[in-house]
Scaffold this motif. Structure first.
Motif, PDB file in Angstrom:
ATOM      1  N   CYS A 247       0.837  -1.203   0.000  1.00  0.00           N
ATOM      2  CA  CYS A 247       0.000   0.000   0.000  1.00  0.00           C
ATOM      3  C   CYS A 247       0.874   1.257   0.000  1.00  0.00           C
ATOM      4  N   ALA A 248       0.610   2.157  -0.932  1.00  0.00           N
ATOM      5  CA  ALA A 248       1.404   3.386  -1.027  1.00  0.00           C
ATOM      6  C   ALA A 248       1.267   4.235   0.230  1.00  0.00           C
ATOM      7  N   HIS A 249       0.067   4.246   0.827  1.00  0.00           N
ATOM      8  CA  HIS A 249      -0.140   5.032   2.037  1.00  0.00           C
ATOM      9  C   HIS A 249       0.628   4.437   3.218  1.00  0.00           C
ATOM     10  N   CYS A 250       0.708   3.109   3.249  1.00  0.00           N
ATOM     11  CA  CYS A 250       1.484   2.464   4.314  1.00  0.00           C
ATOM     12  C   CYS A 250       2.961   2.820   4.179  1.00  0.00           C
TER      13      CYS A 250
ATOM     14  N   LYS B 234     -11.045   7.856  11.595  1.00  0.00           N
ATOM     15  CA  LYS B 234      -9.977   7.450  10.690  1.00  0.00           C
ATOM     16  C   LYS B 234      -8.715   7.313  11.545  1.00  0.00           C
ATOM     17  N   VAL B 235      -7.594   7.134  10.905  1.00  0.00           N
ATOM     18  CA  VAL B 235      -6.334   7.014  11.634  1.00  0.00           C
ATOM     19  C   VAL B 235      -5.608   8.356  11.590  1.00  0.00           C
ATOM     20  N   LEU B 236      -5.347   8.924  12.755  1.00  0.00           N
ATOM     21  CA  LEU B 236      -4.678  10.220  12.844  1.00  0.00           C
ATOM     22  C   LEU B 236      -3.223  10.042  13.242  1.00  0.00           C
ATOM     23  N   VAL B 237      -2.341  10.593  12.422  1.00  0.00           N
ATOM     24  CA  VAL B 237      -0.914  10.615  12.727  1.00  0.00           C
ATOM     25  C   VAL B 237      -0.507  12.070  12.932  1.00  0.00           C
TER      26      VAL B 237
ATOM     27  N   THR C 133       2.057  18.975  11.817  1.00  0.00           N
ATOM     28  CA  THR C 133       1.186  18.630  10.697  1.00  0.00           C
ATOM     29  C   THR C 133       0.398  17.378  11.057  1.00  0.00           C
ATOM     30  N   LEU C 134      -0.884  17.382  10.731  1.00  0.00           N
ATOM     31  CA  LEU C 134      -1.741  16.226  10.977  1.00  0.00           C
ATOM     32  C   LEU C 134      -1.951  15.467   9.670  1.00  0.00           C
ATOM     33  N   TYR C 135      -1.845  14.148   9.748  1.00  0.00           N
ATOM     34  CA  TYR C 135      -2.124  13.283   8.601  1.00  0.00           C
ATOM     35  C   TYR C 135      -3.293  12.390   9.001  1.00  0.00           C
ATOM     36  N   TYR C 136      -4.400  12.543   8.302  1.00  0.00           N
ATOM     37  CA  TYR C 136      -5.631  11.842   8.671  1.00  0.00           C
ATOM     38  C   TYR C 136      -5.956  10.820   7.588  1.00  0.00           C
ATOM     39  N   PHE C 137      -5.751   9.531   7.899  1.00  0.00           N
ATOM     40  CA  PHE C 137      -5.870   8.457   6.921  1.00  0.00           C
ATOM     41  C   PHE C 137      -7.207   7.727   7.033  1.00  0.00           C
ATOM     42  N   ILE C 138      -7.713   7.300   5.894  1.00  0.00           N
ATOM     43  CA  ILE C 138      -8.827   6.352   5.885  1.00  0.00           C
ATOM     44  C   ILE C 138      -8.243   4.949   5.838  1.00  0.00           C
ATOM     45  N   ASN C 139      -8.686   4.117   6.766  1.00  0.00           N
ATOM     46  CA  ASN C 139      -8.251   2.723   6.768  1.00  0.00           C
ATOM     47  C   ASN C 139      -9.058   1.976   5.712  1.00  0.00           C
TER      48      ASN C 139
END
Length: 332
Positions: free
Chosen positions: A17-20, A36-39, A108-114
């Motif tokens: 996965c490119a996002h991973c 979602k997943v917040l980093v 910076t916040l990165y908010y991902f959809i699993n």
């Protein structure tokens, strides 16, 4: 997915996965399980450790409890910025240095959809301006009640829910404006209730640090507000509210200018020494914030309303709507 040639030097690569892969580049990293997943990525890195403390402790808790039952910890926040700003205030109130803890920090916040189930792979990237970060930290440190009053006005829903419920489920206009570098002065007061939502020092911090207003300009506008109060407080309650409504309803520059003319006439009628404004002061008042005069006078208007509500709330809120609707101002 995309080909990754690094792990085993395989000529065909590995389909991952490119996002991973992108997520790995942010290591060391901790994720928060929201809707979602917040980093959260921060620099300097020691600040990042403080932001990740809760996630570390929750991970340990989940590991221990999952041995005995099906435990899954979910913070149940739908909006990353709502969760993040709450966390900033929580940390600020715990550290010894208070809001100064956030000086010179980049976040910076990165908010991902699993997308493991749906196949969807989206990411929201939210940069947090340092001035906004320090403002929210300062708000939580010196006037948490006032800050919540401001934030409450940013929810458009009319449902009767607690602050905590709204915070978890709904987008907030105050947060969105701050992140988009837009003005939030109108949220510092309640025009319907004729009251301010916070202390003056919180408004001052916002003007100086976020709007970048010069302190001498802010002090001047505050002084003008006091002169206006000194003048209109001599009116009867119904006339007082009528004059204030003229300022509230000023949507054009000429209406804003007319308000000062009327207050000056009242000043003369009441025999108050010294003019409300000299010509030079009036010109300065209209151009004291930014090069755009359409922006400048609206900033001044909001600050003046804040000062008037702060000083005259009791009298303004006691005036009846019947009286104010039937009164016609005599000043021309």
């Amino acid at each position: 997915g995309m080909l990754n040639f690094f792990p085993a030097a395989n000529l065909h690569g590995g389909d991952i996965c490119a996002h991973c892969l992108f997520l790995v580049q942010l290591m060391p990293v901790v994720a928060y399980n929201l809707s979602k997943v917040l980093v959260i990525h921060a620099y300097p890195y020691e600040k990042m450790l403080k932001l990740c403390e809760e996630s570390f402790s929750r991970a340990k808790e989940e590991f221990l409890l999952s041995k005995d039952n099906d435990f899954e910890y979910n913070l149940d926040f739908k909006k990353a910025e709502n969760f993040f700003f709450k966390k900033i205030i929580d940390i600020t109130r715990k550290v010894e240095t208070g809001s100064k803890f956030w000086k010179d920090i980049s976040i910076t916040l990165y908010y991902f959809i699993n997308g493991n189930k749906s196949g969807s792979q989206d990411i929201d990237i939210i940069h947090i301006p340092n001035s906004v970060l320090r403002f929210i930290a300062f708000a939580g440190e010196v006037d948490i009640k006032g800050w919540k009053n401001i934030v409450k006005r940013g929810w458009s829903t009319s449902k009767k829910k607690s602050f905590e419920e709204l915070e978890k489920k709904y987008s907030n206009e105050v947060y969105q404006r701050l992140l988009n570098d837009e003005n939030i002065l109108e949220f510092f007061y309640d025009k319907q209730e004729k009251k301010v939502n916070c202390k003056w020092n919180l408004l001052k911090f916002y003007c100086l640090e976020v709007l970048k207003l010069e302190e001498k300009v802010l002090s001047f506008i505050k002084e003008v507000g006091d002169r206006i109060v000194e003048t209109i407080e001599k009116l009867e309650d119904n006339k007082l509210k009528q004059v204030v409504r003229e300022l509230e309803n000023s949507t054009k520059l000429y209406q804003f200018e007319n308000f000062f003319v009327r207050v000056e006439k009242i000043r003369q009628q009441k025999g108050i020494p010294n003019p409300l404004l000299t010509f030079e002061e009036f010109a300065r008042l209209l151009t004291s914030y930014g090069e755009d005069i359409n922006m400048s006078w609206k900033v001044v208007k909001n600050l003046l309303l804040f000062r008037i509500y702060e000083k005259l709330h009791d009298r303004l809120s006691s005036s009846s709507e019947l009286e104010e609707d039937s009164f016609e101002y005599e000043g021309g």
